[in-house]
Design an enzyme around this catalytic site. Structure first.
Site, PDB file in Angstrom:
ATOM      1  N   HIS A   1      90.089  47.916 -48.528  1.00 19.95           N
ATOM      2  CA  HIS A   1      91.384  47.931 -47.851  1.00 19.95           C
ATOM      3  C   HIS A   1      91.410  47.057 -46.601  1.00 19.95           C
ATOM      4  CE1 HIS A   1      94.901  50.111 -45.894  1.00 19.95           C
ATOM      5  NE2 HIS A   1      95.354  49.876 -47.111  1.00 19.95           N
TER       6      HIS A   1
ATOM      7  N   LYS B   1      91.607  43.735 -44.139  1.00 19.76           N
ATOM      8  CA  LYS B   1      92.332  42.465 -44.090  1.00 19.76           C
ATOM      9  C   LYS B   1      91.661  41.613 -43.030  1.00 19.76           C
ATOM     10  CE  LYS B   1      95.502  45.640 -45.459  1.00 19.76           C
ATOM     11  NZ  LYS B   1      95.388  47.109 -45.283  1.00 19.76           N
TER      12      LYS B   1
ATOM     13  N   HIS C   1     104.535  49.836 -41.242  1.00 18.57           N
ATOM     14  CA  HIS C   1     103.215  49.718 -41.866  1.00 18.57           C
ATOM     15  C   HIS C   1     102.109  49.509 -40.837  1.00 18.57           C
ATOM     16  CE1 HIS C   1     100.166  47.766 -44.662  1.00 18.57           C
ATOM     17  NE2 HIS C   1     100.504  48.850 -45.327  1.00 18.57           N
TER      18      HIS C   1
ATOM     19  N   ASP D   1      96.990  55.987 -22.457  1.00 13.30           N
ATOM     20  CA  ASP D   1      96.824  55.907 -20.992  1.00 13.30           C
ATOM     21  C   ASP D   1      96.747  54.494 -20.415  1.00 13.30           C
ATOM     22  OD1 ASP D   1      96.780  58.617 -21.240  1.00 13.30           O
ATOM     23  OD2 ASP D   1      94.650  58.861 -20.781  1.00 13.30           O
TER      24      ASP D   1
ATOM     25  N   LYS E   1      99.282  50.141 -38.013  1.00 13.87           N
ATOM     26  CA  LYS E   1      98.286  51.186 -37.799  1.00 13.87           C
ATOM     27  C   LYS E   1      97.722  50.998 -36.393  1.00 13.87           C
ATOM     28  CE  LYS E   1      97.759  49.669 -42.394  1.00 13.87           C
ATOM     29  NZ  LYS E   1      98.504  50.601 -43.125  1.00 13.87           N
TER      30      LYS E   1
ATOM     31  N   ASP F   1      86.283  29.069 -38.903  1.00 11.42           N
ATOM     32  CA  ASP F   1      85.189  28.378 -38.195  1.00 11.42           C
ATOM     33  C   ASP F   1      84.285  29.323 -37.415  1.00 11.42           C
ATOM     34  OD1 ASP F   1      85.944  25.932 -39.167  1.00 11.42           O
ATOM     35  OD2 ASP F   1      87.073  25.328 -37.391  1.00 11.42           O
TER      36      ASP F   1
END
Length: 493
Positions: free
Chosen positions: A224, A226, A411, A418, A413, A231
């Site tokens: 899952h 991404k 979508h 604080d 996450k 470089d």
């Protein structure tokens, strides 16, 4: 006794053994155990088959050990052990004084997730697919050595997928080393033939998992993550995959709201190491003989753990987790963030199916006077999971937790506390992300970046409606029954 009867008895015995292992050996979350017991009860002769396919994580640990690349991890862990000692012994000076308050979180992530803490980073917050891919494509165009890409969903036939592949082909033709990994289940309609031009240009393409048999046997485990690394100097991670829906081009979940980050500095090496480890895991499985892939790691690159890059001043830790991990490392870090919050805690997540530990942590934080806010999609993409999501947040409403439903499909996450610590990554707040998926999150220790995350959350509230107990109580009888059914299945879904 007939052979058929013996066979049925053996299968039943296997079911009993599976139940005993689940209860006394695995020591899983009680909700997970209960869900599996229901499966064994109603499917007494085939329940153990389902458990073998989607319940047990032991086979993934065995595969990770067999097909992993210990050389990479050993060099990484050598540097990490020294750093853990230096942080614990107060030998490392934090660039921000306030970071000292979160020394325990840094040590937890170092020990629990084998996560190296770096302080010479710049992190840019990107809150749309347009912004994300504009930066990615520009960086790839300027690549001179390597482009490494890993996506859970890579829709090769979508407009953005075609543009991405075309750009990678151009770079491969220029002599740039191009490597692409995609998840076979997440990218169900993507096939190796879609990358024919890239492979012809000299690029390398891998599917998780490469074997059809393994894909069936391990169907419940997803890569899952991404990642895009250019470089070895620039890296991206977050919630956005490669598909037109992320641009809000599909009516079913339009508008789409997402978040990724662009990193430069020492933290890129941690993501680079993560990519290499995943790559070697897949390379080794492509060899039928007992012969490990010959994967050369540049000693100079690995040695940069000891030679900081003077890029920026943000503290960053990269956390990775998966079914082969000893602990639910990202979940543990989330819990620590929740319990560390003193003023506010803002969460954005598309799915909210936590275990009791997180629910209790959020309840206690709110009870202690912390301003706890959770933002969810207003438009669901998976109705059963959405029903459980609303059921879970409803449990927190009476404790003072504020819940917002975005006008579109949220979508992102992200968590921020604080004005000091924030996390952006691929992990949702659900049991699947914590235990079954391979995930990657960046934990950022910086006041200025945390304030950006806070301000974006507050700005997103303008596109939200408040979800409260009164609204939830008005749902119909059918929805209540629907929730009750999926409540038992959710822990193993």
């Amino acid at each position: 006794m007939k052979l058929a009867n013996i066979f049925l008895i053996l299968i039943y015995v296997y079911n009993i053994v599976s139940v005993l292992i689940l209860i006394f050996v695995k020591r899983s979350d009680t909700r997970v155990i209960f869900a599996w017991l229901i499966v064994f009860l109603f499917l007494p002769y085939i329940g153990f088959i389902f458990y073998f396919l989607i319940g047990s994580k032991y086979k993934m640990r065995v595969m990770s050990k067999k097909y992993g690349m210990s050389e990479i991890e050993e060099k990484h862990n050598k540097a990490l052990d020294k750093q853990i000692y230096d942080i614990s012994a107060d030998k490392i000076k934090f660039k921000e004084i306030e970071t000292e308050k979160f020394r325990d979180l840094i040590i937890l992530n170092s020990k629990n997730a084998m996560s190296y803490f770096t302080q010479n980073n710049n992190v840019e917050l990107l809150i749309s697919a347009q912004e994300n891919f504009s930066h990615i494509f520009e960086d790839i165009k300027n690549a001179t050595k390597s482009v490494e890409v890993l996506y859970y969903i890579f829709r090769a036939k979508d407009n953005v997928g075609k543009e991405f592949i075309s750009l990678l082909i151009d770079k491969a033709n220029q002599g740039v080393k191009v490597t692409l990994i995609y998840d076979g289940i997440g990218s169900l309609h993507t096939h190796m033939r879609d990358f024919k031009g890239l492979k012809k240009a000299g690029g390398h393409v891998y599917r998780f998992l490469p074997s059809i048999v393994r894909s069936v046997l391990l169907v419940n485990y997803r890569l899952h993550r991404k990642l895009v690394i250019v470089d070895g100097k620039i890296a991206y991670t977050g919630g956005i995959n490669v598909g037109d829906e992320y641009f809000g081009l599909k009516k079913i979940n339009k508008p789409w709201r997402d978040t990724t980050i662009r990193l430069t500095g020492d933290s890129v090496l941690s993501l680079q190491t993560r990519f290499w480890t995943d790559l070697v895991f897949l390379q080794n499985q492509n060899f039928r003989k007992k012969k490990k892939a010959k994967f050369m790691v540049d000693e100079k690159v690995l040695n940069s753990f000891y030679s900081p890059i003077e890029e920026g001043n943000l503290g960053v830790q990269i956390l990775s987790s998966g079914p082969s991990s000893r602990n639910d490392t990202i979940k543990d870090a989330y819990v620590k963030m929740i319990t560390s919050a003193k003023k506010y805690l803002y969460i954005q997540t598309p799915y909210f199916v936590p275990d009791k530990t997180i629910l209790e942590s959020l309840r206690l934080a709110a009870a202690c006077g912390v301003d706890v806010r959770i933002m969810l999609p207003g438009i669901p993409d998976k109705k059963p999971i959405y029903a459980i999501t609303l059921l879970n947040v409803a449990k927190l409403l009476n404790d003072g937790v504020k819940v917002y439903l975005h006008s579109g499909f949220l979508h992102a996450k992200t968590i921020v506390i604080d004005d000091q610590v924030s996390t952006v990554g691929t992990a949702n707040i659900d049991i699947r992300s914590f235990s079954l998926n391979y995930e990657t999150n960046a934990f950022i220790y910086n006041n200025e970046f945390a304030i950006k995350c806070r301000d974006i959350f507050l700005d997103d509230i303008k596109d939200c409606t408040i979800f409260n107990a009164e609204i939830y109580s008005k749902r119909g009888l059918w929805k209540k029954v629907y929730e009750s059914i999926w409540r038992f299945i959710a822990p193993i879904a």
